[in-house]
Write an enzyme that holds these catalytic residues in place. Structure first.
Site, short mmCIF file in Angstrom:
data_model
loop_
_atom_site.label_atom_id
_atom_site.label_comp_id
_atom_site.label_asym_id
_atom_site.label_seq_id
_atom_site.Cartn_x
_atom_site.Cartn_y
_atom_site.Cartn_z
N ASP A 47 0.83 -1.21 0.00
CA ASP A 47 0.00 0.00 0.00
C ASP A 47 0.86 1.26 0.00
O ASP A 47 2.05 1.23 0.31
CB ASP A 47 -0.94 0.02 1.22
CG ASP A 47 -0.21 0.12 2.55
OD1 ASP A 47 0.78 -0.62 2.73
OD2 ASP A 47 -0.61 0.93 3.40
N GLU A 50 0.15 -1.13 5.59
CA GLU A 50 1.22 -0.74 6.52
C GLU A 50 1.05 0.71 6.94
O GLU A 50 1.28 1.08 8.08
CB GLU A 50 2.60 -0.94 5.87
CG GLU A 50 3.78 -0.75 6.82
CD GLU A 50 4.29 0.69 6.90
OE1 GLU A 50 5.10 0.97 7.79
OE2 GLU A 50 3.87 1.54 6.07
ZN ZN Z 1 6.82 2.16 4.04
#
Ligand code: ZN
Length: 436
Positions: free
Chosen positions: A101, A195
């Protein structure tokens, strides 16, 4: 040798280049929008992260990786079996992790990467939205003269965070498939969602991953290796007063807002994020509710040392006591939760992990250095879940912004470092010098 130079300690063996260069792979991945989104009840937070995850599953299969699969929460797992001859010493299974992401802060849709070939120095003007990457704000540009710098057109982020890590790991898989002479132990590969919003790693299955140690490939400047993160707590300060109609408030109302103002005014000015750097921790009031009856403020506590974190918690409680005293009738409660801990607490018992990363960087011609992260990483959570996990550079700069950039050398040297790293673990097993 487009990507991989000869390693100094090996004989004159040449390494066959990957089927696709790490730069081409990177340019392909950054064009896929994988932006994550805060405050969603699902993992992944956005369906579009599946586009890259599914593609990585296909590509890993094509490259001959084993056990390739994506979990229902969009975590991609794969492994590469050891190719060490029977009777070799024990070599631990090591893992490499990157996240698919990109930050919710800046759009990751329609990323148009630009390559500034053979950079000659000076500011880099991006075509869109008058974005400029200046030497003044990016003194590291001086080290990139002659390199090919990769930016966006200035309207989106680049997504080098962390598609540089994804591309480097995928190129490692490609290189190992094409160079069976390169000796390595068992390798686990993982690509995670979300994340940037801090939740994807909660769905990561450490047991199924199958590694003893891992590296997140999610760092910045070439050579930077991280084994320290903050130890982090969150304090919720609740101040209770007494509300009444203001027309008849004399001698009755106790306004919690004034007590809160005094509380915040007592926080030391030299202990705030805007006044600290390097290894100095801080307290950071960042959000709250103002109300006569009950006012609250949330305060982040950050320090590299547990003792420093304890001292900050004590300070917040002492200020609470002082403020109560100064405002008769007010009561203050302070609730403190742990967010995460400095992974160094665990990694100090595994010094070979960072030592080997240093050696791998040196073999790739990069000067390694250690830098504490003024934040947390997925690796810090994994470290405390039994998978010790330092972080390795990717060559990227200016994460989460429209001036984000990386370079050809950044991507190539990151890939080379990973390739050396797997060999160093294999050599140690064979030499019997493994610390285990
Ligand atoms: Zn990163």
């Amino acid at each position: 040798m487009a990507v991989v130079s000869q390693q100094p300690r090996a004989s004159s063996r040449l390494v066959s280049p990957p089927g696709e260069s790490v730069v081409d792979r990177f340019l392909r991945y950054v064009r896929i929008d994988t932006q994550s989104q805060e405050d969603q009840s699902t993992t992944p937070s956005t369906k579009k992260q599946w586009t890259l995850a599914n593609q990585l599953v296909d590509e890993l299969r094509q490259l001959g990786a084993s056990n390739v699969r994506a979990s229902e929460s969009c975590v991609v797992y794969a492994s590469i079996p050891s190719n060490l001859p029977a009777g070799s010493g024990r070599v631990p299974a090591i893992g490499f992790l990157a996240h698919v992401d990109t930050s919710p802060a800046v759009s990751g849709a329609n990323v148009r990467p630009l390559i500034h070939r053979n950079y000659r120095g000076g500011d880099i003007q991006l075509p869109g939205e008058s974005q400029v990457i200046t030497v003044a704000q990016n003194p590291l540009l001086a080290e990139l003269i002659g390199d090919d710098i990769i930016t966006t057109d200035g309207t989106t982020l680049l997504g080098s965070d962390d598609k540089a890590g994804v591309a480097a790991i995928m190129t490692l898989v490609d290189l190992l498939a094409r160079n069976p002479d390169i000796r390595h132990g068992p390798i686990s590969i993982g690509f995670t969602p979300d994340e940037e919003i801090g939740s994807g790693i909660d769905k990561f299955d450490v047991g199924a991953f199958g590694a003893e140690f891992a590296y997140t490939v999610d760092g910045g400047e070439l050579g930077e290796i991280n084994e320290e993160t903050w130890s982090a707590r969150l304090a919720t300060v609740t101040i209770r007063g007494r509300s009444t109609h203001p027309g008849t408030a004399k001698g009755v109302m106790i306004n919690a807002i004034h007590a809160l103002a005094e509380y915040l005014g007592k926080l030391p000015g030299d202990m705030l994020p805007e006044t600290t750097d390097d290894r100095v921790g801080f307290v950071h009031p960042y959000t709250g509710v103002l109300d006569v009856e009950t006012s609250t403020v949330k305060i982040l506590l950050r320090d590299f040392e547990l003792s420093g974190l304890e001292a900050k918690e004590t300070l917040l409680r002492d200020i609470g006591t002082e403020t109560e005293r100064a405002h008769p009738g007010v009561s203050i409660t302070i609730d403190v939760k742990e967010n995460y801990k400095n992974m160094k607490e665990i990694l100090k018992d595994h010094p070979e992990l960072t030592a080997n990363a240093f050696e791998a960087a040196r073999r790739a011609g990069v000067t390694p250095f250690m830098k504490p992260i003024r934040g947390g990483t997925d690796g810090s959570k994994l470290t405390f879940r039994g998978l010790p996990c330092p972080n390795i550079f990717t060559g990227g700069h200016n994460f989460h912004g429209k001036t984000e950039f990386n370079s050809r050398r950044g991507l190539e040297k990151t890939t080379e470092t990973l390739l050396h790293l797997v060999q160093i673990f294999a050599e140690q097993g064979n030499d019997g010098t493994s610390s285990r």
